[in-house]
Design a protein around this motif. Structure first.
Motif, PDB file in Angstrom:
ATOM      1  N   HIS A   9       2.583   1.855  -3.321  1.00  0.00           N
ATOM      2  CA  HIS A   9       1.615   2.184  -4.302  1.00  0.00           C
ATOM      3  C   HIS A   9       0.753   3.363  -4.062  1.00  0.00           C
ATOM      4  CE1 HIS A   9       2.953  -1.830  -5.609  1.00  0.00           C
ATOM      5  NE2 HIS A   9       2.660  -1.401  -6.982  1.00  0.00           N
ATOM      6  N   PHE A  47      -2.752  -8.701  -2.720  1.00  0.00           N
ATOM      7  CA  PHE A  47      -3.942  -8.934  -2.352  1.00  0.00           C
ATOM      8  C   PHE A  47      -4.680 -10.096  -2.318  1.00  0.00           C
ATOM      9  CE2 PHE A  47      -4.867  -3.851  -3.375  1.00  0.00           C
ATOM     10  CZ  PHE A  47      -4.153  -3.639  -2.554  1.00  0.00           C
ATOM     11  N   LYS A  80     -12.227  -3.064  -7.609  1.00  0.00           N
ATOM     12  CA  LYS A  80     -11.980  -1.813  -7.452  1.00  0.00           C
ATOM     13  C   LYS A  80     -10.563  -1.455  -8.177  1.00  0.00           C
ATOM     14  CE  LYS A  80     -15.538  -0.394  -4.902  1.00  0.00           C
ATOM     15  NZ  LYS A  80     -16.328   0.656  -5.661  1.00  0.00           N
ATOM     16  N   ILE A 118     -10.499  10.688   3.408  1.00  0.00           N
ATOM     17  CA  ILE A 118     -10.867   9.614   2.654  1.00  0.00           C
ATOM     18  C   ILE A 118     -11.105   8.316   3.083  1.00  0.00           C
ATOM     19  CG2 ILE A 118     -10.649   8.588   0.422  1.00  0.00           C
ATOM     20  CD1 ILE A 118      -9.448  11.206  -0.734  1.00  0.00           C
ATOM     21  N   ARG A 119     -12.001   7.777   3.312  1.00  0.00           N
ATOM     22  CA  ARG A 119     -12.251   6.418   3.943  1.00  0.00           C
ATOM     23  C   ARG A 119     -12.196   5.768   2.860  1.00  0.00           C
ATOM     24  NH1 ARG A 119     -12.946   6.274   9.830  1.00  0.00           N
ATOM     25  NH2 ARG A 119     -12.363   8.546  10.143  1.00  0.00           N
ATOM     26  N   PRO A 120     -11.920   4.229   2.859  1.00  0.00           N
ATOM     27  CA  PRO A 120     -11.397   3.632   4.057  1.00  0.00           C
ATOM     28  C   PRO A 120      -9.989   4.228   4.549  1.00  0.00           C
ATOM     29  CG  PRO A 120     -11.553   2.041   2.638  1.00  0.00           C
ATOM     30  CD  PRO A 120     -11.856   3.119   1.955  1.00  0.00           C
ATOM     31  N   LEU A 125      -9.827  -2.140   5.795  1.00  0.00           N
ATOM     32  CA  LEU A 125      -9.672  -2.769   4.300  1.00  0.00           C
ATOM     33  C   LEU A 125     -10.109  -4.342   4.313  1.00  0.00           C
ATOM     34  CD1 LEU A 125      -8.500  -1.859   1.614  1.00  0.00           C
ATOM     35  CD2 LEU A 125      -6.430  -2.741   2.151  1.00  0.00           C
ATOM     36  N   THR A 160      -1.569   8.853  -0.315  1.00  0.00           N
ATOM     37  CA  THR A 160      -1.490  10.208  -0.872  1.00  0.00           C
ATOM     38  C   THR A 160      -2.816  10.609  -0.446  1.00  0.00           C
ATOM     39  OG1 THR A 160      -0.502   9.280  -2.814  1.00  0.00           O
ATOM     40  CG2 THR A 160      -1.283  11.630  -2.941  1.00  0.00           C
ATOM     41  N   CYS A 161      -3.948   9.597  -0.604  1.00  0.00           N
ATOM     42  CA  CYS A 161      -5.354  10.087  -0.284  1.00  0.00           C
ATOM     43  C   CYS A 161      -5.930   9.373   0.806  1.00  0.00           C
ATOM     44  CB  CYS A 161      -6.126   9.650  -1.582  1.00  0.00           C
ATOM     45  SG  CYS A 161      -5.788  10.446  -3.084  1.00  0.00           S
ATOM     46  N   HIS A 162      -5.275   8.295   1.296  1.00  0.00           N
ATOM     47  CA  HIS A 162      -6.170   7.569   2.301  1.00  0.00           C
ATOM     48  C   HIS A 162      -5.544   7.600   3.828  1.00  0.00           C
ATOM     49  CE1 HIS A 162      -9.320   5.377  -0.176  1.00  0.00           C
ATOM     50  NE2 HIS A 162      -8.472   5.206  -0.763  1.00  0.00           N
ATOM     51  N   PRO A 218      -0.370  -3.771  -6.635  1.00  0.00           N
ATOM     52  CA  PRO A 218      -0.502  -4.295  -5.349  1.00  0.00           C
ATOM     53  C   PRO A 218      -1.758  -5.432  -5.245  1.00  0.00           C
ATOM     54  CG  PRO A 218      -1.819  -2.417  -5.433  1.00  0.00           C
ATOM     55  CD  PRO A 218      -0.926  -2.402  -6.713  1.00  0.00           C
ATOM     56  N   LYS A 235      -5.712   0.997  -9.999  1.00  0.00           N
ATOM     57  CA  LYS A 235      -4.287   0.873  -9.288  1.00  0.00           C
ATOM     58  C   LYS A 235      -3.523  -0.449  -9.826  1.00  0.00           C
ATOM     59  CE  LYS A 235      -4.611   4.533  -6.953  1.00  0.00           C
ATOM     60  NZ  LYS A 235      -3.676   5.512  -7.462  1.00  0.00           N
ATOM     61  N   LEU A 280       0.854  -1.143  -0.136  1.00  0.00           N
ATOM     62  CA  LEU A 280       0.130   0.020   0.005  1.00  0.00           C
ATOM     63  C   LEU A 280       0.969   1.289  -0.066  1.00  0.00           C
ATOM     64  CD1 LEU A 280      -2.626  -0.980   2.713  1.00  0.00           C
ATOM     65  CD2 LEU A 280      -2.862  -1.307   0.257  1.00  0.00           C
ATOM     66  N   CYS A 309      -1.074   4.745  -1.787  1.00  0.00           N
ATOM     67  CA  CYS A 309      -2.384   4.965  -1.307  1.00  0.00           C
ATOM     68  C   CYS A 309      -2.494   5.777  -0.369  1.00  0.00           C
ATOM     69  CB  CYS A 309      -2.825   3.369  -0.538  1.00  0.00           C
ATOM     70  SG  CYS A 309      -2.650   2.090  -1.865  1.00  0.00           S
ATOM     71  N   PRO A 347     -12.772   5.520  -7.142  1.00  0.00           N
ATOM     72  CA  PRO A 347     -12.615   6.958  -7.399  1.00  0.00           C
ATOM     73  C   PRO A 347     -11.220   7.729  -7.493  1.00  0.00           C
ATOM     74  CG  PRO A 347     -14.240   6.707  -5.559  1.00  0.00           C
ATOM     75  CD  PRO A 347     -13.695   5.377  -5.764  1.00  0.00           C
ATOM     76  N   GLY A 348     -10.500   7.009  -6.799  1.00  0.00           N
ATOM     77  CA  GLY A 348      -8.658   7.179  -6.631  1.00  0.00           C
ATOM     78  C   GLY A 348      -8.103   6.615  -7.890  1.00  0.00           C
TER      79      GLY A 348
HETATM   80  C1  HEC Z   1      -5.911  10.007  -5.876  1.00  0.00           C
HETATM   81  C2  HEC Z   1      -6.575   9.575  -4.604  1.00  0.00           C
HETATM   82  C3  HEC Z   1      -6.719   8.133  -4.247  1.00  0.00           C
HETATM   83  C4  HEC Z   1      -5.441   7.382  -4.290  1.00  0.00           C
HETATM   84  C5  HEC Z   1      -4.173   7.457  -4.638  1.00  0.00           C
HETATM   85  C6  HEC Z   1      -6.086   5.924  -3.794  1.00  0.00           C
HETATM   86  N1  HEC Z   1      -7.577   6.059  -3.645  1.00  0.00           N
HETATM   87 FE1  HEC Z   1      -8.824   4.720  -2.769  1.00  0.00          FE
HETATM   88  N2  HEC Z   1     -10.296   5.979  -2.888  1.00  0.00           N
HETATM   89  C7  HEC Z   1     -10.073   7.343  -3.234  1.00  0.00           C
HETATM   90  C8  HEC Z   1     -11.669   8.039  -3.116  1.00  0.00           C
HETATM   91  C9  HEC Z   1     -11.797   9.496  -3.380  1.00  0.00           C
HETATM   92  C10 HEC Z   1     -12.381   6.995  -2.615  1.00  0.00           C
HETATM   93  C11 HEC Z   1     -13.869   7.207  -2.274  1.00  0.00           C
HETATM   94  C12 HEC Z   1     -14.026   7.506  -1.021  1.00  0.00           C
HETATM   95  C13 HEC Z   1     -15.389   7.623  -0.810  1.00  0.00           C
HETATM   96  O1  HEC Z   1     -16.335   7.290  -1.442  1.00  0.00           O
HETATM   97  O2  HEC Z   1     -16.021   8.142   0.403  1.00  0.00           O
HETATM   98  C14 HEC Z   1     -11.498   5.972  -2.518  1.00  0.00           C
HETATM   99  C15 HEC Z   1     -11.938   4.495  -2.162  1.00  0.00           C
HETATM  100  C16 HEC Z   1     -11.382   3.589  -1.875  1.00  0.00           C
HETATM  101  C17 HEC Z   1     -11.932   2.298  -1.599  1.00  0.00           C
HETATM  102  C18 HEC Z   1     -13.392   2.244  -0.966  1.00  0.00           C
HETATM  103  C19 HEC Z   1     -14.207   1.720  -2.416  1.00  0.00           C
HETATM  104  C20 HEC Z   1     -15.676   1.920  -2.048  1.00  0.00           C
HETATM  105  O3  HEC Z   1     -16.295   2.043  -3.137  1.00  0.00           O
HETATM  106  O4  HEC Z   1     -15.963   2.075  -1.022  1.00  0.00           O
HETATM  107  C21 HEC Z   1     -10.816   1.286  -1.305  1.00  0.00           C
HETATM  108  C22 HEC Z   1     -11.138  -0.113  -0.848  1.00  0.00           C
HETATM  109  C23 HEC Z   1      -9.819   2.170  -1.664  1.00  0.00           C
HETATM  110  N3  HEC Z   1     -10.043   3.186  -2.069  1.00  0.00           N
HETATM  111  C24 HEC Z   1      -8.256   1.444  -1.717  1.00  0.00           C
HETATM  112  C25 HEC Z   1      -7.334   1.965  -2.175  1.00  0.00           C
HETATM  113  C26 HEC Z   1      -5.893   1.389  -2.142  1.00  0.00           C
HETATM  114  C27 HEC Z   1      -5.873  -0.091  -1.846  1.00  0.00           C
HETATM  115  C28 HEC Z   1      -5.244   2.477  -2.911  1.00  0.00           C
HETATM  116  C29 HEC Z   1      -3.889   2.231  -2.970  1.00  0.00           C
HETATM  117  C30 HEC Z   1      -3.583   1.294  -3.950  1.00  0.00           C
HETATM  118  C31 HEC Z   1      -5.966   3.451  -2.975  1.00  0.00           C
HETATM  119  N4  HEC Z   1      -7.158   3.318  -2.748  1.00  0.00           N
HETATM  120  C32 HEC Z   1      -5.386   4.639  -3.536  1.00  0.00           C
HETATM  121  C33 HEC Z   1      -9.026   7.948  -3.447  1.00  0.00           C
HETATM  122  C34 HEC Z   1      -7.814   7.522  -3.809  1.00  0.00           C
END
Ligand code: HEC
Length: 147
Positions: free
Chosen positions: A67, A137, A106, A78-80, A88, A71-73, A133, A125, A64, A69, A121-122
């Protein structure tokens, strides 16, 4: 007459004492039952997740981090909170196989009802499920569910 009165009084006081005793008895039973339940819960939850959580921290978290993750999480925004095992895990658990679960779907941007809307939305990946990754997983899925 006299007898009846006496026996009435007796009953009242006996009921009073009895009532108190039962109430306290119940309190003691309830609290020991609660302690028992809490102990069972603690033992179960620690037995179920400790090894898997250690696996997650040792193997999944580095992926994670690598890669980006975080940056945003990271933080509250930003959940989760993907670096938290218990946050997770549900995404990995929803599905039927190592390569058929919400986390893989996703991350590979698979299966969205609207083709022009990102499944995650991110962004996508994993270019395929076999690259990191996602490869990690899938190993994590084996660790959790293929026992
Ligand atoms: C550019 C920003 C960004 C990055 C980098 C990012 N994410 Fe996200 N991710 C988001 C956003 C925005 C959401 C939506 C959050 C929401 O719905 O509240 C999200 C949602 C998720 C969810 C929940 C999906 C859902 O529909 O409920 C998971 C699981 C997740 N990300 C995993 C990851 C993982 C693992 C990584 C790294 C490999 C990652 N994210 C990298 C922005 C990002």
């Amino acid at each position: 007459m006299h007898n009846k009165k006496t026996s009435n009084n007796k009953n009242t006081s006996a009921f009073g004492t009895d009532h108190m005793t039962k109430k306290e008895d119940f309190k003691i039973k309830a609290s020991s039952a609660l302690i028992g339940l809490a102990t069972i819960f603690l033992v179960l939850s620690s037995n179920i997740s400790q090894a898997d959580e250690a696996y997650f921290n040792a193997n999944v978290v580095p992926q994670l981090a690598q890669h980006t993750c975080a940056t945003c999480h990271v933080g509250q925004y930003i959940r989760p909170r993907v670096f938290e095992y218990r946050e997770l895990l549900p995404y990995l658990a929803m599905g039927t196989a190592r390569d058929n679960n919400v986390l893989i779907a996703k991350m590979t941007n698979a299966r969205h009802l609207l083709p022009d809307v990102a499944s995650h939305p991110g962004g996508q990946k994993c270019s395929s499920k076999d690259v990191e990754p996602c490869a990690t997983f899938m190993k994590w899925w084996d660790e959790e569910f293929k026992k």
